[in-house]
Design an enzyme around this catalytic site. Structure first.
Site, PDB file in Angstrom:
ATOM      1  N   ASP A 139     -33.711  80.649 -76.900  1.00 27.59           N
ATOM      2  CA  ASP A 139     -33.103  80.157 -78.238  1.00 27.59           C
ATOM      3  C   ASP A 139     -33.991  80.010 -79.161  1.00 27.59           C
ATOM      4  O   ASP A 139     -33.938  79.754 -80.469  1.00 27.59           O
ATOM      5  CB  ASP A 139     -32.238  78.666 -77.925  1.00 27.59           C
ATOM      6  N   ARG A 307     -32.340  87.461 -71.431  1.00 27.52           N
ATOM      7  CA  ARG A 307     -32.815  86.403 -70.422  1.00 27.52           C
ATOM      8  C   ARG A 307     -33.366  87.288 -68.951  1.00 27.52           C
ATOM      9  O   ARG A 307     -33.912  86.562 -68.193  1.00 27.52           O
ATOM     10  CB  ARG A 307     -31.882  85.336 -69.943  1.00 27.52           C
TER      11      ARG A 307
HETATM   12  O1  F6P Z   1     -30.286  77.626 -73.591  1.00 25.74           O
HETATM   13  C1  F6P Z   1     -30.352  79.149 -73.415  1.00 25.74           C
HETATM   14  C2  F6P Z   1     -29.102  79.711 -73.030  1.00 25.74           C
HETATM   15  O2  F6P Z   1     -29.333  81.165 -72.745  1.00 25.74           O
HETATM   16  C3  F6P Z   1     -28.117  79.683 -74.402  1.00 25.74           C
HETATM   17  O3  F6P Z   1     -28.529  80.789 -75.172  1.00 25.74           O
HETATM   18  C4  F6P Z   1     -26.685  79.884 -73.612  1.00 25.74           C
HETATM   19  O4  F6P Z   1     -25.821  79.225 -74.555  1.00 25.74           O
HETATM   20  C5  F6P Z   1     -26.943  79.060 -72.509  1.00 25.74           C
HETATM   21  O5  F6P Z   1     -28.139  79.166 -72.188  1.00 25.74           O
HETATM   22  C6  F6P Z   1     -25.973  79.631 -71.318  1.00 25.74           C
HETATM   23  O6  F6P Z   1     -26.293  78.896 -70.292  1.00 25.74           O
HETATM   24  P1  F6P Z   1     -25.765  79.460 -68.610  1.00 25.74           P
HETATM   25  O7  F6P Z   1     -26.949  79.848 -68.142  1.00 25.74           O
HETATM   26  O8  F6P Z   1     -25.572  78.029 -68.101  1.00 25.74           O
HETATM   27  O9  F6P Z   1     -24.446  80.217 -68.735  1.00 25.74           O
END
Ligand code: F6P
Length: 411
Positions: A139, A307
């Site tokens: 982020d 990610r």
């Molecule tokens: O904070 C990192 C992030 O990838 C955000 O951009 C996103 O809203 C969130 O984590 C998603 O989280 P999870 O892995 O719990 O779905």
């Protein structure tokens, strides 16, 4: 004479918490390598703070082969909060203290965002646990107090490991989307993660997105009307009648039926740090564009793509440079701190000389600054482009320019 290393007999443990990034394994490897050179035995705590609850879940990393290029985190992650939260009112910090003692951990390095590092800072302030933070988030909204040198002036900005890899992934993905979008002369609304900050959304313009919406600017009724006008104009002016609009998952969008500004959630269930999960705004915006302008539009969620996968070169060298700064903190026994880039520099200049150490945890979020986004153009500024060029190189997109001669039937 046998040489004794400075920290021989001591143990350093590493944990990673929160959403993963492609740069966490690299951070773990770089910290592990430096700490073991100093003589530490190096442990890995599994699943973030969770690995220090109950009987603990700890592994020995000291002499194991480690692949820092492989994305994600081999130590696994969780959003466990040791301190009481709405979701879990129990205070579990005593369990953590007990395990730090049982496993004889002398220093704890926490790789995380404001949540994980905020909890670590609390452990340091409340109980004197020697902790060092290590920033991470795709982020890019963790206030790292970095400086962007632009046209002879200095501007406060941010740089978090994980963002460079995420940015590169969004740039590549956007660049590819043009081919399908152009074939159908559509408007594509590309949704990008980033919670309440538009840093990552901006990286789509490096893959040729022509417009962008960020959470920092509310899409009120008036702004929405202006946006529709701009979309139509930009679409009609585009050579191939196709448009990619990048939108942040956390955009506040005017809901005509309800008469309110709405965010779209994938789940309203909160995690232990009080965050809901966003998802789905791209479909809503695409459908409103189609209804309003009569142009075919589609939503595309980029989701976990930024990610996922390998650690990008810039992140690799960034994590290595920040790990060098950790050596400095360890040698000075300077705890409760976190290494950061003081200056935004290109790959070849990523050196410890440009780093700094700031107070870790509760450093607060740093949204996209005004000088990086132009709300009248729904586009990012030259200053943002300069900032990001340091990290992922110049903008580019897949392009095929054609102008076929029209065939007129002959009688
Ligand atoms: O904070 C990192 C992030 O990838 C955000 O951009 C996103 O809203 C969130 O984590 C998603 O989280 P999870 O892995 O719990 O779905």
């Amino acid at each position: 004479m046998k040489e004794t290393k400075l920290f021989a007999g001591k143990t350093l443990a590493i944990l990673s918490g929160g959403g993963d990034t492609p740069a966490i394994n690299s951070s773990i490897e770089c910290v592990r390598n430096r700490a073991s050179m100093l003589g530490f035995k190096v442990y890995g705590v599994q699943r973030g703070w969770k690995g220090l609850l109950g009987e603990g879940d700890v592994v020995d990393l000291t002499n194991c082969a480690y692949n820092g290029i492989y994305g994600g985190t081999a130590l696994l992650s969780s959003r466990t909060n040791p301190f009481p939260s709405k979701k879990n009112p129990e205070d579990r910090s005593q369990q953590i203290l007990r395990n730090i003692e049982r496993y004889k951990i002398d220093v704890l390095v926490t790789i995380g965002g404001d949540d994980t590092n905020g909890a670590a800072k609390k452990m340091y302030e409340k109980y004197g646990i020697p902790v060092i933070g290590f920033p991470k988030t795709i982020d890019n909204d963790l206030r790292t107090h970095s400086i962007h040198h632009y046209q002879g002036k200095q501007y406060e900005t941010v740089l978090c490991p994980g963002f460079p890899s995420g940015a590169m992934a969004i740039k590549k993905l956007t660049s590819k989307l043009h081919t399908t979008n152009e074939s159908h002369q559509r408007i594509m609304v590309l949704e990008v993660m980033g919670r309440d900050a538009g840093w990552l959304t901006g990286t789509a313009i490096f893959g040729g997105a022509q417009m962008a919406l960020v959470p920092e600017i509310e899409m009120t009724k008036e702004r929405q009307d202006f946006f529709f006008e701009q979309v139509k104009e930009k679409y009609m002016r585009s050579k191939k009648r196709s448009l990619i609009i990048a939108v942040s998952e956390g955009v506040r969008w005017w809901n005509e039926e309800k008469g309110s500004l709405d965010m779209v959630y994938a789940s309203s269930d909160l995690d232990e740090y009080g965050h809901p999960r966003f998802g789905g705004i791209s479909g809503v915006i695409a459908s409103d564009i189609s209804k309003k302008l009569g142009i075919e539009a589609r939503g595309q969620i980029s989701g976990y793509i930024p990610r996922s996968g390998k650690c990008y070169e810039y992140d690799r060298r960034l994590t290595s440079t920040l790990a060098d700064k950790i050596v400095d903190l360890l040698l000075r026994e300077d705890y409760g701190k976190m290494p950061v880039m003081r200056d935004i520099v290109p790959y070849s200049e990523l050196e410890e000389y440009h780093t700094d150490a700031i107070d870790m945890g509760n450093v607060g979020n740093f949204p996209l600054p005004e000088n990086y986004y132009d709300p009248n153009e729904f586009y990012f500024t030259d200053q943002y482009i300069d900032y990001l060029t340091n990290i992922i190189g110049s903008p580019c997109r897949l392009e095929f320019d054609y102008e076929f001669p029209i065939v007129i039937p002959q009688n």
